[in-house]
Design an enzyme around this catalytic site. Structure first.
Site, PDB file in Angstrom:
ATOM      1  N   ASP A 147       0.879  -1.161   0.000  1.00 33.85           N
ATOM      2  CA  ASP A 147       0.000   0.000   0.000  1.00 33.85           C
ATOM      3  C   ASP A 147       0.917   1.213   0.000  1.00 33.85           C
ATOM      4  O   ASP A 147       1.696   1.412   0.944  1.00 33.85           O
ATOM      5  CB  ASP A 147      -0.893   0.017   1.249  1.00 33.85           C
ATOM      6  CG  ASP A 147      -1.867   1.196   1.254  1.00 33.85           C
ATOM      7  OD1 ASP A 147      -1.639   2.180   0.517  1.00 33.85           O
ATOM      8  OD2 ASP A 147      -2.858   1.138   2.003  1.00 33.85           O
TER       9      ASP A 147
ATOM     10  N   TYR B 178       0.496   4.180   0.597  1.00 30.24           N
ATOM     11  CA  TYR B 178       0.362   5.129   1.700  1.00 30.24           C
ATOM     12  C   TYR B 178       1.392   4.813   2.784  1.00 30.24           C
ATOM     13  O   TYR B 178       1.668   5.649   3.645  1.00 30.24           O
ATOM     14  CB  TYR B 178      -1.040   5.075   2.306  1.00 30.24           C
ATOM     15  CG  TYR B 178      -2.060   5.884   1.549  1.00 30.24           C
ATOM     16  CD1 TYR B 178      -2.170   7.263   1.746  1.00 30.24           C
ATOM     17  CD2 TYR B 178      -2.908   5.287   0.634  1.00 30.24           C
ATOM     18  CE1 TYR B 178      -3.097   8.018   1.040  1.00 30.24           C
ATOM     19  CE2 TYR B 178      -3.845   6.031  -0.075  1.00 30.24           C
ATOM     20  CZ  TYR B 178      -3.935   7.391   0.131  1.00 30.24           C
ATOM     21  OH  TYR B 178      -4.847   8.123  -0.574  1.00 30.24           O
ATOM     22  N   SER B 179       1.905   3.602   2.757  1.00 34.45           N
ATOM     23  CA  SER B 179       2.860   3.131   3.763  1.00 34.45           C
ATOM     24  C   SER B 179       4.287   3.427   3.335  1.00 34.45           C
ATOM     25  O   SER B 179       4.693   3.112   2.214  1.00 34.45           O
ATOM     26  CB  SER B 179       2.682   1.619   3.955  1.00 34.45           C
ATOM     27  OG  SER B 179       3.850   1.027   4.466  1.00 34.45           O
ATOM     28  N   GLN B 180       5.064   4.013   4.240  1.00 34.87           N
ATOM     29  CA  GLN B 180       6.450   4.344   3.948  1.00 34.87           C
ATOM     30  C   GLN B 180       7.275   3.109   3.592  1.00 34.87           C
ATOM     31  O   GLN B 180       7.979   3.115   2.566  1.00 34.87           O
ATOM     32  CB  GLN B 180       7.107   5.068   5.135  1.00 34.87           C
ATOM     33  CG  GLN B 180       6.362   6.272   5.651  1.00 34.87           C
ATOM     34  CD  GLN B 180       5.441   5.921   6.795  1.00 34.87           C
ATOM     35  OE1 GLN B 180       4.505   5.146   6.618  1.00 34.87           O
ATOM     36  NE2 GLN B 180       5.686   6.487   7.968  1.00 34.87           N
TER      37      GLN B 180
END
Length: 249
Positions: free
Chosen positions: A9, A11-13
Site C-alpha cells: 500500500d 500510503y505506507s512508507q
C-alpha cells in the site's frame, strides 16, 4: 521460476521503499494492491499470508518474507542489483546497515508521530491535535533531522557514501510522510533539500512522483475513505499516543 509477488500500500512508507527499489531496478513483480485504510490487512485471507496484519509482504513461490529492510536485502541479493545499493565492501555495507539500524528508533517513529498527530488526528477524531502535542512531536522530529544531517550527511552526498543506497531509500520515504502532513521540512534545511533532490534524480523524478502521489494528496482528501472499523482501530492508537506520548506506528 516462480513469480515474485509484493503486497503493498503506497500510503505506507516501508511499502514505498520496496516499490521504489523494485521499480528502479526493473524487477518484475505481481503487485497486490492493499488498502490499509479500508481494512484489507485485517482480513482473514491476508492473515494467512502475514499473521502480523502488516505490509509490505514478499512472496517468492513458497517463500514469504515480511519487514521492509529484510525484503530490500533479499531483493538486492536475489537480483544482483548494482553494488551501490548495498555494497559488497564490508565497511561501506556497514554504513548502510548503520543507518538502517538507527532509523528504527529515530527517523521512522518520529516521522510517524508527526504524520499521525498532524494529518490523521483530524481525519479520525474530527478535530485538530492539541497545539502542545503537535509542538512536541515537531520539535522531536526536527531534532532527529539535525542528527541525520550531522551524522549521516556530514561531508557526503548520500547517507552512506557517494552513491544512493538502501539507506537513502528508507530515509526519504519517512521524511516524505512528514511533508505529506503539511510540514515544509526541506524549506528549513538546504542541505537536506539538496540531498532529497539527489535521491529523486537517482530514482528518476517520474517514479518518485508516482510512488508519492497518493500520500501527498492524503491531507487534501482528509482521508475520507477510512472505513468505520479502521477509524475505530486507529482511534485507539491515537488516544494511546495522546495519553503516554510513546505510541509508535
Amino acid at each position: 521460476m516462480s513469480e515474485l509477488e509484493l503486497y503493498l500500500d503506497l500510503y505506507s512508507q516501508p511499502c514505498r521503499s520496496v516499490y521504489l527499489f523494485a521499480k528502479a531496478n526493473k524487477i518484475a513483480f505481481k503487485h497486490h494492491e492493499m488498502k490499509l485504510f479500508e481494512g484489507d490487512h485485517l482480513s482473514e485471507e491476508f492473515k494467512k499470508i502475514n499473521p502480523f496484519h502488516k505490509v509490505p509482504v514478499l512472496k517468492d513461490g513458497d517463500f514469504t518474507l515480511v519487514e521492509s529492510t529484510a525484503i530490500l536485502r533479499y531483493l538486492v541479493q536475489k537480483y544482483n542489483t548494482p553494488d551501490h545499493w548495498y555494497p559488497s565492501n564490508l565497511q561501506k555495507r556497514a554504513r548502510v546497515d548503520e543507518y538502517l539500524a538507527w532509523q528504527h528508533t529515530n527517523t521512522r517513529p518520529h516521522g510517524c508521530r508527526v504524520f499521525w498527530v498532524k494529518c490523521m488526528t483530524p481525519a479520525i477524531m474530527g478535530h485538530e491535535a492539541a497545539p502542545e502535542t503537535l509542538d512536541y512531536v515537531l520539535a522531536e522530529f526536527k531534532d532527529i533531522m539535525t542528527q541525520l544531517e550531522k551524522k549521516f550527511l556530514h561531508g557526503r552526498p548520500f547517507l552512506a557514501g557517494n552513491e544512493i543506497s538502501l539507506a537513502d531509500l528508507v530515509a526519504i520515504v519517512e521524511i516524505m510522510q512528514v511533508i505529506a502532513s503539511g510540514v515544509p521540512i526541506f524549506e528549513e534545511r538546504p542541505k537536506l533539500k539538496a540531498w532529497k533532490q539527489r535521491v529523486e534524480d537517482a530514482l528518476g523524478p517520474e517514479l518518485f512522483r508516482e510512488a508519492h502521489e497518493d500520500i501527498l494528496n492524503a491531507r487534501e482528501k482528509q482521508l475520507k475513505f477510512l472505513t468505520p472499523e479502521v477509524k475505530e482501530q486507529f482511534k485507539g492508537r491515537l488516544l494511546l499516543f495522546s495519553n503516554c506520548g510513546m505510541w509508535l506506528c
